[in-house]
Scaffold this motif. Sequence first.
Motif, mmCIF file in Angstrom:
data_model
loop_
_atom_site.group_PDB
_atom_site.id
_atom_site.type_symbol
_atom_site.label_atom_id
_atom_site.label_comp_id
_atom_site.label_asym_id
_atom_site.label_seq_id
_atom_site.Cartn_x
_atom_site.Cartn_y
_atom_site.Cartn_z
ATOM 1 N N ARG A 39 34.034 45.990 44.498
ATOM 2 C CA ARG A 39 34.078 44.535 44.609
ATOM 3 C C ARG A 39 34.482 44.122 46.014
ATOM 4 O O ARG A 39 35.215 44.840 46.692
ATOM 5 C CB ARG A 39 35.033 43.931 43.576
ATOM 6 C CG ARG A 39 36.491 44.258 43.750
ATOM 7 C CD ARG A 39 37.290 43.776 42.521
ATOM 8 N NE ARG A 39 37.206 42.344 42.361
ATOM 9 C CZ ARG A 39 37.348 41.719 41.192
ATOM 10 N NH1 ARG A 39 37.591 42.416 40.090
ATOM 11 N NH2 ARG A 39 37.276 40.406 41.118
ATOM 12 N N ASP A 40 33.998 42.972 46.415
ATOM 13 C CA ASP A 40 34.357 42.365 47.690
ATOM 14 C C ASP A 40 34.748 40.930 47.375
ATOM 15 O O ASP A 40 33.887 40.057 47.260
ATOM 16 C CB ASP A 40 33.187 42.438 48.670
ATOM 17 C CG ASP A 40 33.558 41.956 50.066
ATOM 18 O OD1 ASP A 40 34.509 41.162 50.187
ATOM 19 O OD2 ASP A 40 32.895 42.355 51.020
ATOM 20 N N ASP A 69 44.075 45.527 41.413
ATOM 21 C CA ASP A 69 44.207 46.737 42.231
ATOM 22 C C ASP A 69 42.882 47.447 42.442
ATOM 23 O O ASP A 69 42.857 48.526 43.034
ATOM 24 C CB ASP A 69 45.207 47.701 41.586
ATOM 25 C CG ASP A 69 44.862 48.042 40.142
ATOM 26 O OD1 ASP A 69 45.699 48.671 39.471
ATOM 27 O OD2 ASP A 69 43.763 47.663 39.686
ATOM 28 N N GLY A 70 41.795 46.841 41.955
ATOM 29 C CA GLY A 70 40.485 47.450 42.155
ATOM 30 C C GLY A 70 40.261 48.704 41.344
ATOM 31 O O GLY A 70 39.296 49.435 41.586
ATOM 32 N N ARG A 71 41.126 48.950 40.358
ATOM 33 C CA ARG A 71 40.942 50.145 39.545
ATOM 34 C C ARG A 71 39.641 50.017 38.756
ATOM 35 O O ARG A 71 39.316 48.961 38.235
ATOM 36 C CB ARG A 71 42.126 50.317 38.608
ATOM 37 C CG ARG A 71 42.125 51.623 37.836
ATOM 38 C CD ARG A 71 43.448 51.830 37.143
ATOM 39 N NE ARG A 71 44.548 51.978 38.093
ATOM 40 C CZ ARG A 71 45.788 52.275 37.752
ATOM 41 N NH1 ARG A 71 46.104 52.440 36.486
ATOM 42 N NH2 ARG A 71 46.720 52.399 38.657
ATOM 43 N N SER A 72 38.928 51.130 38.656
ATOM 44 C CA SER A 72 37.616 51.102 38.019
ATOM 45 C C SER A 72 37.575 52.004 36.796
ATOM 46 O O SER A 72 38.324 52.985 36.711
ATOM 47 C CB SER A 72 36.527 51.512 39.016
ATOM 48 O OG SER A 72 36.807 52.778 39.561
ATOM 49 N N GLY A 112 41.612 37.273 34.241
ATOM 50 C CA GLY A 112 42.782 38.130 34.137
ATOM 51 C C GLY A 112 42.681 39.242 35.156
ATOM 52 O O GLY A 112 41.619 39.511 35.712
ATOM 53 N N TYR A 113 43.789 39.887 35.417
ATOM 54 C CA TYR A 113 43.823 40.858 36.504
ATOM 55 C C TYR A 113 43.341 42.245 36.114
ATOM 56 O O TYR A 113 42.969 43.037 36.976
ATOM 57 C CB TYR A 113 45.232 40.955 37.061
ATOM 58 C CG TYR A 113 45.656 39.731 37.825
ATOM 59 C CD1 TYR A 113 46.752 38.976 37.410
ATOM 60 C CD2 TYR A 113 44.967 39.313 38.952
ATOM 61 C CE1 TYR A 113 47.142 37.850 38.108
ATOM 62 C CE2 TYR A 113 45.353 38.180 39.664
ATOM 63 C CZ TYR A 113 46.441 37.459 39.233
ATOM 64 O OH TYR A 113 46.826 36.340 39.924
ATOM 65 N N TYR A 114 43.360 42.527 34.819
ATOM 66 C CA TYR A 114 43.100 43.903 34.409
ATOM 67 C C TYR A 114 41.913 43.985 33.462
ATOM 68 O O TYR A 114 41.631 43.067 32.695
ATOM 69 C CB TYR A 114 44.340 44.491 33.733
ATOM 70 C CG TYR A 114 45.558 44.460 34.610
ATOM 71 C CD1 TYR A 114 46.551 43.507 34.423
ATOM 72 C CD2 TYR A 114 45.708 45.377 35.644
ATOM 73 C CE1 TYR A 114 47.665 43.467 35.244
ATOM 74 C CE2 TYR A 114 46.818 45.345 36.470
ATOM 75 C CZ TYR A 114 47.787 44.388 36.267
ATOM 76 O OH TYR A 114 48.880 44.347 37.092
ATOM 77 N N THR A 141 36.061 31.568 42.278
ATOM 78 C CA THR A 141 36.332 32.828 42.930
ATOM 79 C C THR A 141 36.515 33.933 41.900
ATOM 80 O O THR A 141 37.145 33.744 40.858
ATOM 81 C CB THR A 141 37.590 32.718 43.810
ATOM 82 O OG1 THR A 141 37.873 34.008 44.364
ATOM 83 C CG2 THR A 141 38.794 32.243 43.010
ATOM 84 N N LEU A 142 35.974 35.102 42.223
ATOM 85 C CA LEU A 142 36.121 36.251 41.336
ATOM 86 C C LEU A 142 37.485 36.915 41.460
ATOM 87 O O LEU A 142 37.789 37.852 40.721
ATOM 88 C CB LEU A 142 35.023 37.277 41.618
ATOM 89 C CG LEU A 142 33.596 36.888 41.240
ATOM 90 C CD1 LEU A 142 32.649 38.052 41.521
ATOM 91 C CD2 LEU A 142 33.508 36.466 39.783
ATOM 92 N N GLU A 143 38.278 36.429 42.378
ATOM 93 C CA GLU A 143 39.563 37.062 42.662
ATOM 94 C C GLU A 143 40.435 37.161 41.408
ATOM 95 O O GLU A 143 41.229 38.089 41.269
ATOM 96 C CB GLU A 143 40.292 36.261 43.740
ATOM 97 C CG GLU A 143 41.634 36.834 44.142
ATOM 98 C CD GLU A 143 42.307 36.000 45.218
ATOM 99 O OE1 GLU A 143 41.714 34.987 45.641
ATOM 100 O OE2 GLU A 143 43.419 36.368 45.642
#
Length: 125
Positions: A72-73, A55-58, A101-103, A28-30
């Motif tokens: 992203r989905d 947080d989906g920050r781009s 990682g998340y960021y 999973t890309l999560e």
Amino acid sequence: QVQLVESGGGLVQPGGSLRLSCAASGGTLEYYAIGWFRQAPGKEREGVSCISSSDGRSYYTDSVKGRFTISRDNAKNTVTLQMNSLKPEDTAVYYCAADYGYYCSGYDPYEYDYWGQGTQVTVSA
């Protein structure tokens, strides 16, 4: 082992648009920040955009700001790069990459764990 597959590349005239997709399997890309990179002939690979997983920050490199949009989905395990107002200098092979990682931590290719095979984008009249 995460496998990434890019699609959506092609030939487009200057000013046109393309939508690149990065589909993941085997995981999973999560839990991954996802980056898009590109490499033109004779040039080094450069980071184009990145989206965090938390947080989906781009983030965007200066040359594409205002023209490219990353999204992203996680439910579909895909990341998309919408490219508008394309210029000849956008011509390159485009790669997506996953960084555990998340960021987003930047565009150092060695920080990314998995890479797709790339898709060619050619902007020409």
